[in-house]
Scaffold this motif. Structure first.
Motif, short mmCIF file in Angstrom:
data_model
loop_
_atom_site.label_atom_id
_atom_site.label_comp_id
_atom_site.label_asym_id
_atom_site.label_seq_id
_atom_site.Cartn_x
_atom_site.Cartn_y
_atom_site.Cartn_z
N SER A 1 0.83 -1.21 0.00
CA SER A 1 0.00 0.00 0.00
C SER A 1 0.86 1.25 0.00
CB SER A 1 -0.93 -0.01 1.22
OG SER A 1 -1.81 -1.10 1.17
N ASN B 1 -6.80 5.43 3.78
CA ASN B 1 -6.83 4.69 2.52
C ASN B 1 -5.66 3.74 2.31
OD1 ASN B 1 -9.22 6.03 1.75
ND2 ASN B 1 -8.03 7.80 1.04
N ALA B 2 -4.48 4.15 2.71
CA ALA B 2 -3.30 3.36 2.36
C ALA B 2 -3.22 2.06 3.15
CB ALA B 2 -2.03 4.19 2.57
N THR C 1 -4.67 -1.01 4.73
CA THR C 1 -5.91 -1.77 4.56
C THR C 1 -6.13 -2.79 5.64
OG1 THR C 1 -4.71 -3.26 3.06
CG2 THR C 1 -5.93 -1.43 2.06
#
Length: 522
Positions: free
Chosen positions: A83, A107-108, A110
């Motif tokens: 990520s 977001n990065a 996960t």
């Protein structure tokens, strides 16, 4: 001059006096944080620090930090490193670091559980707990993702509390697994879990579980108070914790139940007790405990009430047999021969002819020998341990009789005593019987049955004075509770208890409709 050799002693003294250390902030300089970590851990090859560049022009420095061996490498590679390697085209050196941090957090990464850390001590503890950290240059907060992945023992059949009928799973050394084993049996939102960290060095995770609305608030608060009061360097096993929170130290009787069976823990939770789980051990503690609780087995509730009652009464009988058998033999043969039938008395006198020791010395020799064989069987490899115990007892007993040191009747009495001590479902209550057995032998050799009765009265008075988290140790016999007799010496069927309107004993729980049955699984 007295030297303080414990490096943690000063810190603990400051904590007690109220001068606890303030939170140590994290620097926004990435290079400084990396240097600080290197100084903190020293030359430790297990600390993996990997630096990456991200953003439009690859000019935003990001590092991932974790301890090799404590993490699942697959989780780190797939959900963190990959990520972070993605090209975040919206980022450049002019992007505010707060926006970069929030983008990575949202977001990065996960992973399912991502936390924000802004304290240095918490940062170090997170690394040592198996999580992976993500730092960015220019921001003083750190992202933490749970990536624990150390080797764990699989769920196996219980070794110390086996049953013929019932579940075959047991607790493991993983705190999360143990909590899950209980939760899958109680699918109720009132099952609460609270976690503490105890030990200035080990920082062991300890969880308490209870049923809100069933367990009394006073009991829950007392358990929390005793846990928070503990001041020690480390807690390795639940036995260490037991000594800190028990009510009395000068007694051989256990004041907390320990169990490796999830179904036993669930039964006690539904009875209003508190279960204490320690990370790193498969044995949980159950509070409070009463004397009669140690004679209950989870199997009592998986078969018919009449069979369960018979087996429970048998356990009480063999406990008292293991406790009194040698002393009764000593008292009868030494002081009260008139109580024996004349043929038996003649037979015992013939067996003892030529034996150079009195009955007390005979019993003492054999009891010490059996204790040695018992310990040898436990410490030796499992493949030969049982063989050594059984063969050693037979060979030594036969040789002692042939040599004229021990009479055959004494071998029988001590053998029955040793077997009876294994029939009690809880090993914790069998140990006091082994200790008190020697005191009863001394009293029987000194004053016969009069000495034994005097010691029994002292034992009963001592047990009546004991408390376990405020609950009388001999409850429900003293103080007497008629409703609780439905599940003490006998176990009445549920229909009979409903017919006679037996209500659940509320000594350790509230009068909640959820707990109307009153069955506890040991």
């Amino acid at each position: 001059m007295k030297f303080d050799w414990n490096p943690f002693h000063k810190k603990k003294q400051e904590t007690r006096s109220g001068n606890s250390q303030k939170e140590l902030p994290i620097s926004d300089d990435l290079s400084q944080n990396i240097k600080r970590l290197s100084d903190e851990f020293g030359d430790n090859s297990e600390i993996i620090i990997r630096e990456l560049n991200t953003g439009m022009k690859k000019d935003i420095r990001v590092v991932s930090i974790y301890m090799d061996g404590l993490v699942d490498q697959t989780l780190v590679n797939e959900f963190i490193l990959e990520s972070l390697k993605l090209n975040h085209s919206d980022f450049d050196k002019n992007t505010p670091k707060k926006d970069v941090f929030n983008e990575l957090r949202m977001n990065a990464l996960t992973l399912s559980n991502v936390k924000v850390i802004n304290d240095w001590d918490q940062l170090v503890l997170t690394i040592l707990s198996g999580s992976t950290l993500v730092m960015i240059d220019g921001w003083n907060e750190v992202l933490s993702g749970e990536t624990q992945g150390w080797e764990e023992r699989a769920i196996q059949e219980p070794t110390s509390q086996t049953v013929v009928r019932g579940p075959k799973d047991s607790f493991t050394e993983s705190l999360k697994v143990n909590v899950t084993l209980i939760r899958k049996r109680i699918k109720n939102v009132n099952l609460r879990v609270e976690t503490f960290q105890i030990g200035t060095v080990s920082r062991t995770n300890i969880s308490i579980m209870y049923m809100k609305g069933i367990a009394k608030d006073d009991l829950i608060q007392e358990v929390k108070r005793r846990l928070e009061k503990i001041d020690t360097d480390s807690i390795i096993e639940s036995g260490n914790l037991e000594e800190f929170i028990q009510d009395h130290t000068s007694t051989p009787f256990p004041q907390l139940v320990n169990s490796e069976r999830p179904d036993a823990a669930v039964g006690n939770l539904l009875d209003g007790r508190v279960v204490i789980l320690v990370d790193g051990t498969p044995f949980v503690l159950i509070a409070p405990a009463t004397f009669f609780q140690f004679f209950q087995s989870p199997e009592d509730y998986y078969q018919r009430a009449d069979i369960a009652t018979l087996l429970r009464l048998l356990r009480f009988f063999v406990f008292f047999l293991s406790l009194f058998a040698p002393s009764i033999y000593i008292a009868l043969t030494t002081y009260h021969q008139e109580m024996l039938p004349f043929p038996l008395l003649i037979n015992l006198a013939a067996q003892r002819e030529g034996v150079p020791f009195p009955a007390f010395v005979e019993a003492l020799i054999m009891e010490v020998t059996f204790e040695i064989l018992r310990e040898a069987g436990v410490r030796m490899p499992r493949a030969v341990g049982q063989a050594v115990s059984i063969v050693g007892a037979i060979v030594i007993g036969e040789a002692a009789v042939q040599a004229g040191i021990i009479s055959p009747a004494m071998v029988i009495v001590v053998g029955i005593t040793a077997i009876s001590s294994f029939a009690v479902p809880s090993f914790s209550i069998a140990i006091p019987a082994r200790i008190l057995r020697f005191l009863l032998m001394v009293s029987a050799a000194t004053a016969g049955f009069y000495g034994m009765i005097l010691l029994v009265i002292m034992m009963a008075a001592h047990m009546n004075s004991l408390r376990s988290f405020g609950v009388p140790y001999l409850e429900p016999l003293s103080p007497f509770n008629l409703a609780a007799q439905a599940d003490t010496f006998v176990r009445l069927p549920p229909k009979v208890k409903q017919k006679f309107t037996f209500k659940r004993d509320n000594t350790v729980n509230t009068a909640n409709p959820l707990n109307k049955e009153g069955d506890s699984n040991g």
